[in-house]
Design an enzyme around this catalytic site. Structure first.
Site, PDB file in Angstrom:
ATOM      1  N   CYS A 139     -29.371   8.787  -5.738  1.00 11.64           N
ATOM      2  CA  CYS A 139     -29.688  10.091  -6.323  1.00 11.64           C
ATOM      3  C   CYS A 139     -30.873  10.718  -5.612  1.00 11.64           C
ATOM      4  O   CYS A 139     -31.902  10.069  -5.416  1.00 11.64           O
ATOM      5  CB  CYS A 139     -29.988   9.945  -7.810  1.00 11.64           C
ATOM      6  N   CYS A 145     -37.426  12.063 -10.990  1.00  7.98           N
ATOM      7  CA  CYS A 145     -36.831  12.245 -12.316  1.00  7.98           C
ATOM      8  C   CYS A 145     -37.252  11.089 -13.224  1.00  7.98           C
ATOM      9  O   CYS A 145     -37.412   9.956 -12.785  1.00  7.98           O
ATOM     10  CB  CYS A 145     -35.306  12.299 -12.200  1.00  7.98           C
ATOM     11  N   CYS A 148     -33.644   7.647 -14.334  1.00  7.87           N
ATOM     12  CA  CYS A 148     -33.224   6.386 -13.693  1.00  7.87           C
ATOM     13  C   CYS A 148     -34.336   5.835 -12.819  1.00  7.87           C
ATOM     14  O   CYS A 148     -34.368   6.075 -11.615  1.00  7.87           O
ATOM     15  CB  CYS A 148     -31.965   6.604 -12.851  1.00  7.87           C
ATOM     16  N   CYS A 242     -26.164  15.274 -11.704  1.00  7.90           N
ATOM     17  CA  CYS A 242     -26.714  14.025 -12.258  1.00  7.90           C
ATOM     18  C   CYS A 242     -25.667  12.940 -12.097  1.00  7.90           C
ATOM     19  O   CYS A 242     -24.530  13.087 -12.552  1.00  7.90           O
ATOM     20  CB  CYS A 242     -27.081  14.199 -13.724  1.00  7.90           C
ATOM     21  N   ASP A 471     -28.231  -1.780 -37.736  1.00  4.35           N
ATOM     22  CA  ASP A 471     -28.372  -1.165 -36.410  1.00  4.35           C
ATOM     23  C   ASP A 471     -29.436  -0.072 -36.476  1.00  4.35           C
ATOM     24  O   ASP A 471     -29.140   1.120 -36.357  1.00  4.35           O
ATOM     25  CB  ASP A 471     -27.023  -0.578 -35.968  1.00  4.35           C
ATOM     26  N   CYS A 498     -31.795  -1.500 -30.359  1.00  2.98           N
ATOM     27  CA  CYS A 498     -32.015  -0.783 -29.108  1.00  2.98           C
ATOM     28  C   CYS A 498     -33.465  -0.928 -28.655  1.00  2.98           C
ATOM     29  O   CYS A 498     -33.873  -0.301 -27.676  1.00  2.98           O
ATOM     30  CB  CYS A 498     -31.649   0.693 -29.262  1.00  2.98           C
TER      31      CYS A 498
END
Length: 549
Positions: A139, A145, A148, A242, A471, A498
């Site tokens: 990328c 950015c 990532c 993207c 969750d 998460c």
């Protein structure tokens, strides 16, 4: 509240802060202290004259253990820490610092920006030698950015460091043994173009990296459509494509980029300071046509007011793209930066798109919650189903906490007697009921309620469950909910997380209790399964199985 974490032959007192850093800095600081002590002992064995002593004293003073703000340091990155930041040690002292975009093995020069508790943060000035497992990032925006951050790190190495992070947290924060619990991380087969939803922002000020500041532009030339620059709410990195979203989604983005700043269209980006302007966000969601199996895309223009005539030229530009099945306009008149509108209008096609997951059909609206990596969600939900240990004879009750749009509970419904789902967001509950009806599922009940504010009456509206699925979002479970689960004593809990830091904390409470709150743990942690849902990002998902001990 302070906590003391024992590691090896020493301990380190951690004040309020990030559990991950408590785990990682304890090990590093203990080793650094031991090293410093050893050096001091060696120094004492030599009896210097006055000149030597003076020189040595000056040298030691210049080597500050706690570096000051704006001090320049030579650093070596040892591993990846919270939010993907590089965990580094100051040369010769071992003092812990965190640096964004530093990768393991990299030697670099950094400047201290601030001190936080028992560590400092630095900004990288220049690299002296590159990191291990280096690859070329495909990328063009990878170095600037905020999305990532590890594209230039070999994917197998990314998995290794993510697994190490989870293991360290389970051991040092959760206080669980080193072996017998952790399973190898499950990687993602698709490492690019895996996201089914991307949100881009319009801005009056294009963000430029330092080496391009001389090219600063004014007026419409300074407008941007893209992703927020790291640390800035009012500056946007202009993005033409993207690599995380689908190819048709990138075609849509590029088409809009090519025309929206045309002065003849009369379009203006929203200004977050003056609260003027029309265009706020562009959201692109990708689903799948159930009949053809082809991709179908929803384009959502978020604007500050309802003026369909202004959007008409953009709509006409993207209509020829065959995957475009829905174009909607969310109107958000608030000064906030949210993409959820108070009103929604369908400008073209359907108001929803569809997707298949674990054999079920889900309708996705502009603001619906849905797993953003559909392919890996199949893997994740299969792991959850396996962990649940459902007999499949329709005899068991499942309590689905933080159920969102009901995706987990609904995928388990065919093997359970009844699913009871709880979620705070009203729209998510509406979507879960709609999805249950769409799939002909009648043994699922979804209730809107805040699980952080439960009282002693919670639990009276459903029978005792055989399995609890929890969750929670990143902050983890509230202590009130943990108390309820310890009192409920369901035979099995599947904890889906998460955020492995708050996950390790909650697992500790469920298994070991919390003495100062008179909580007695009653569960045994059987397994922790890390899952990489989002390659090239710091995010990690975990599926944990607990059984009543």
């Amino acid at each position: 509240m302070a906590a003391t974490i024992s590691v090896g032959h020493g301990c380190f007192k951690c004040l309020n802060g990030n559990p991950f850093l408590k785990a990682r800095t304890s090990v590093t600081l203990i080793s650094a202290s031991s090293s410093a002590s050893s050096s001091a002992q060696q120094h004492q064995l030599h009896e210097p004259d006055d000149a030597d002593a003076k020189n040595s004293s000056s040298a030691l003073k210049s080597l500050s253990y706690f570096p000051k703000k704006n001090q320049t340091l030579e650093l070596v990155c040892e591993s990846l820490a919270f939010k993907g930041k590089g965990l580094c040690k100051v040369t010769d002292t071992g003092y812990v610092v965190l640096c964004d975009r530093a990768l393991p093995g990299e030697r670099f020069v950094g400047r201290v920006t601030r001190k936080k508790g028992n560590y400092s943060e630095v900004v990288k000035l220049r690299t002296l030698s590159p990191h291990f497992d280096i690859v070329d990032a495909p990328c063009e925006y990878a170095s600037i950015c905020g999305g990532c951050k590890t594209q230039n790190l070999l994917y197998e190495a990314q998995l290794r460091y993510k697994e190490d992070q989870v293991r360290d947290l389970i051991i040092h924060v959760g206080k669980f043994p080193r072996s017998g619990i952790m399973k190898p991380i499950v990687g993602c087969e698709i490492q690019y173009h895996y996201r089914n939803k991307m949100e881009f922002s319009f801005a009056t000020q294009k963000w430029l990296p330092v080496d391009q500041l001389s090219r600063k532009q004014e007026g419409a030339d300074a407008y941007a459509l893209g992703l927020h620059a790291p640390g800035f709410f009012d500056k946007v990195l202009n993005v033409e494509k993207c690599l995380l979203q689908s190819h048709p989604a990138n075609t849509i983005l590029k088409t809009i980029q090519d025309c929206w700043t045309d002065p003849s269209l009369g379009l203006s980006p929203y200004n977050v300071h003056t609260h003027d302007g029309f265009l706020k966000h562009l959201m692109i969601r990708t689903g799948r046509d159930l009949e053809t199996g082809m991709l179908e895309i929803m384009v959502n223009f978020v604007t500050s007011s309802y003026k369909p005539e202004l959007l008409k030229p953009l709509v006409e530009k993207i209509l020829p793209i065959p995957e475009v099945a829905s174009i909607v306009n969310n109107v958000n008149t608030s000064v906030g930066n949210t993409s959820i509108g108070e009103e929604e209008y369908t400008l073209h096609g359907k108001s929803t798109i569809t997707e298949k997951l674990r054999g079920l059909t889900f309708q996705i609206s502009a603001n619906s919650f849905f797993q953003t990596n559909t392919h890996q969600a199949e893997v994740l939900y299969k792991l959850i189903e396996d962990c649940s240990g459902l007999k499949g004879d329709g005899s068991e009750i499942v309590l689905d906490l933080f159920c969102g749009t009901g995706t987990i509970g609904l995928t388990l419904a065919k093997r359970a007697k009844h699913i009871y789902g709880y979620e705070v967001v009203p729209q998510a509950i509406s979507d879960s009921r709609l999805n249950a009806k769409l799939n002909g599922i009648e043994n699922a009940t979804f209730v809107q309620g805040d699980l952080n504010k439960i009282d002693e009456n919670f639990g009276n509206n459903f029978p005792k469950p055989d399995i609890v699925i929890s969750d929670p979002n990143r902050p983890g479970m509230h202590l009130k909910l943990i108390k309820f689960l310890l009192k409920l004593k369901a035979p099995r809990i599947v904890y889906v997380s998460c955020n492995p830091a708050t996950c390790a904390r909650d697992l500790d409470y469920l298994c070991h209790g919390l003495a100062e709150k008179n909580l007695e743990g009653c569960y045994k942690l059987c397994s922790v399964q890390p899952v990489d849902m989002f390659p090239h990002t710091p995010h990690i998902e975990c599926v944990c199985l607990l059984e009543l001990s």
